[in-house]
Design a protein around this motif. Sequence first.
Motif, PDB file in Angstrom:
ATOM      1  N   THR A 264      33.556  34.128  18.545  1.00  0.00           N
ATOM      2  CA  THR A 264      33.116  35.351  19.249  1.00  0.00           C
ATOM      3  C   THR A 264      33.506  35.489  20.497  1.00  0.00           C
ATOM      4  O   THR A 264      34.071  34.585  21.151  1.00  0.00           O
ATOM      5  N   ILE A 265      33.338  36.735  21.196  1.00  0.00           N
ATOM      6  CA  ILE A 265      33.621  36.938  22.393  1.00  0.00           C
ATOM      7  C   ILE A 265      32.609  36.538  23.168  1.00  0.00           C
ATOM      8  O   ILE A 265      31.515  37.243  23.337  1.00  0.00           O
ATOM      9  N   GLY A 266      32.735  35.465  24.208  1.00  0.00           N
ATOM     10  CA  GLY A 266      31.709  34.982  25.035  1.00  0.00           C
ATOM     11  C   GLY A 266      31.751  35.211  26.476  1.00  0.00           C
ATOM     12  O   GLY A 266      30.850  34.878  27.053  1.00  0.00           O
ATOM     13  N   THR A 267      32.870  35.574  26.966  1.00  0.00           N
ATOM     14  CA  THR A 267      33.060  36.029  28.214  1.00  0.00           C
ATOM     15  C   THR A 267      33.498  37.319  28.682  1.00  0.00           C
ATOM     16  O   THR A 267      34.239  37.824  27.794  1.00  0.00           O
ATOM     17  N   HIS A 268      33.023  37.876  29.741  1.00  0.00           N
ATOM     18  CA  HIS A 268      33.660  39.295  30.254  1.00  0.00           C
ATOM     19  C   HIS A 268      35.212  39.317  30.570  1.00  0.00           C
ATOM     20  O   HIS A 268      35.633  38.031  30.868  1.00  0.00           O
ATOM     21  N   LEU A 269      35.599  40.369  30.604  1.00  0.00           N
ATOM     22  CA  LEU A 269      37.020  40.139  31.150  1.00  0.00           C
ATOM     23  C   LEU A 269      36.913  39.893  32.532  1.00  0.00           C
ATOM     24  O   LEU A 269      36.120  40.310  33.505  1.00  0.00           O
ATOM     25  N   ASP A 270      38.017  38.698  33.039  1.00  0.00           N
ATOM     26  CA  ASP A 270      38.072  38.342  34.228  1.00  0.00           C
ATOM     27  C   ASP A 270      39.106  39.174  34.979  1.00  0.00           C
ATOM     28  O   ASP A 270      39.289  39.082  36.282  1.00  0.00           O
ATOM     29  N   MET A 271      39.977  39.706  34.340  1.00  0.00           N
ATOM     30  CA  MET A 271      41.485  40.417  34.976  1.00  0.00           C
ATOM     31  C   MET A 271      41.283  41.517  33.801  1.00  0.00           C
ATOM     32  O   MET A 271      41.384  41.486  32.765  1.00  0.00           O
ATOM     33  N   PHE A 272      41.730  42.785  34.593  1.00  0.00           N
ATOM     34  CA  PHE A 272      42.144  43.980  33.888  1.00  0.00           C
ATOM     35  C   PHE A 272      43.190  44.681  34.680  1.00  0.00           C
ATOM     36  O   PHE A 272      42.876  44.979  35.823  1.00  0.00           O
TER      37      PHE A 272
ATOM     38  N   GLY B 248      46.024  43.838  35.832  1.00  0.00           N
ATOM     39  CA  GLY B 248      46.577  43.129  36.801  1.00  0.00           C
ATOM     40  C   GLY B 248      45.641  42.919  37.844  1.00  0.00           C
ATOM     41  O   GLY B 248      46.061  42.489  39.124  1.00  0.00           O
ATOM     42  N   LEU B 249      44.066  43.214  37.967  1.00  0.00           N
ATOM     43  CA  LEU B 249      43.361  43.308  38.915  1.00  0.00           C
ATOM     44  C   LEU B 249      42.119  42.256  38.483  1.00  0.00           C
ATOM     45  O   LEU B 249      41.554  42.545  37.562  1.00  0.00           O
ATOM     46  N   PRO B 250      41.487  41.613  39.579  1.00  0.00           N
ATOM     47  CA  PRO B 250      40.319  40.676  39.021  1.00  0.00           C
ATOM     48  C   PRO B 250      39.102  41.471  38.916  1.00  0.00           C
ATOM     49  O   PRO B 250      38.976  42.528  39.628  1.00  0.00           O
TER      50      PRO B 250
ATOM     51  N   VAL C 183      40.293  45.859  43.036  1.00  0.00           N
ATOM     52  CA  VAL C 183      39.695  45.140  41.990  1.00  0.00           C
ATOM     53  C   VAL C 183      39.335  46.171  40.859  1.00  0.00           C
ATOM     54  O   VAL C 183      39.438  47.350  40.845  1.00  0.00           O
ATOM     55  N   ALA C 184      39.141  45.491  39.722  1.00  0.00           N
ATOM     56  CA  ALA C 184      38.748  46.358  38.619  1.00  0.00           C
ATOM     57  C   ALA C 184      37.300  46.517  38.493  1.00  0.00           C
ATOM     58  O   ALA C 184      36.601  45.302  38.344  1.00  0.00           O
TER      59      ALA C 184
ATOM     60  N   ARG D  85      41.412  52.227  41.031  1.00  0.00           N
ATOM     61  CA  ARG D  85      42.412  52.087  40.004  1.00  0.00           C
ATOM     62  C   ARG D  85      42.032  51.607  38.509  1.00  0.00           C
ATOM     63  O   ARG D  85      42.961  52.010  37.785  1.00  0.00           O
ATOM     64  N   ALA D  86      41.050  50.930  38.487  1.00  0.00           N
ATOM     65  CA  ALA D  86      40.711  50.541  37.238  1.00  0.00           C
ATOM     66  C   ALA D  86      39.015  50.391  37.199  1.00  0.00           C
ATOM     67  O   ALA D  86      38.581  49.812  37.988  1.00  0.00           O
ATOM     68  N   LEU D  87      38.771  50.941  35.940  1.00  0.00           N
ATOM     69  CA  LEU D  87      36.853  50.780  35.708  1.00  0.00           C
ATOM     70  C   LEU D  87      36.943  49.950  34.273  1.00  0.00           C
ATOM     71  O   LEU D  87      37.712  50.381  33.540  1.00  0.00           O
TER      72      LEU D  87
END
Length: 319
Positions: free
Chosen positions: A2-10, A12-14, A34-35, A66-68
């Motif tokens: 399953t997916i256990g961790t949130h996105l840490d990069m998106f 190209g941004l932390p 950052v994202a 730049r990223a949400l």
Amino acid sequence: MTIGTHLDMFHGLPAHNFPGPDATTDDLPEPDSVAWRISSYMYDADEEWQKAISQFCAAVDTTRVRALIVGAWGEVFESGPSPIIEALLAARDRFPALRALFLGDIVMEECEISWINQTDVSPLLAGFQALEEFGVRGGSGLEFTALSHSALRTLVVETGGLPAEVVRGIGESDLPALEFLDLWLGTPEYGGDSETSDLEPILSGARLPRLRHLALRNSEMQDAVAAAVASAPVVERLEVLDLSMGVLTDEGAAALLSGQPLTHLRKLDLHHHYLSQAVEERVRQTLEAAGVQVDLDRDDADEDTDNNGTVWRYVAVGE
């Protein structure tokens, strides 16, 4: 799995969590560094996500964002993100630099992937015509109406079951800049009712002239997908072909190897598979000798056999 961790990069941004209402916003990072992840779970249980985005807009120079990343919007297994989409569209003039948006960065502790309620996400792409990257997680109630978008370069749809209408909507869209397409097809048990015929517009590549990375993965019908890919016109222009995370057996791998040459690829990803050692070796010998990077990691692709002798095989991400 399953997916256990949130996105840490998106994009190209932390990834950075926008703090809850009781936290100080004095030491926030630069808006474009950052994202930003905005989640209602960081607020009171009764706090609406729309209030979180309002505080974000008041605390951050949104003209530079730049990223949400949209995280949990409350009881995601009970209601979809239509109000979130409306709030984002209402604020779109405040985000002129926005180039990436992910809807539903929700992990198993918040809600299993196949229980996340979604909605028609096409208005987001129609409203943000400068987006270069868009991702969405969750297939229940998910819709994708065919559209035209000249800037989108990356499209990711993560589900335990991808509705056929969504596959067709993506295939019928005009996406001339798209370079990276990642679809988690899933299983019928969780709404993944597509067939290989639904993939034909994508596999023809007619509306995807710049596609270089194609992932059709996490599928119960991975053998049929591999057979369809074997003769697909789009393959000749790909650099990466990803058929991982699904129920790929010797039958599918044999069909893939007997089709058009794949030696032009930079990478072939088949991890989480059900191939015999003999076929694994055949894949390696055929492609690695030509310089193709091949991922044949089995991960947790284990078979179960019931009392009747029936063998059960599973996709990597289902519920």
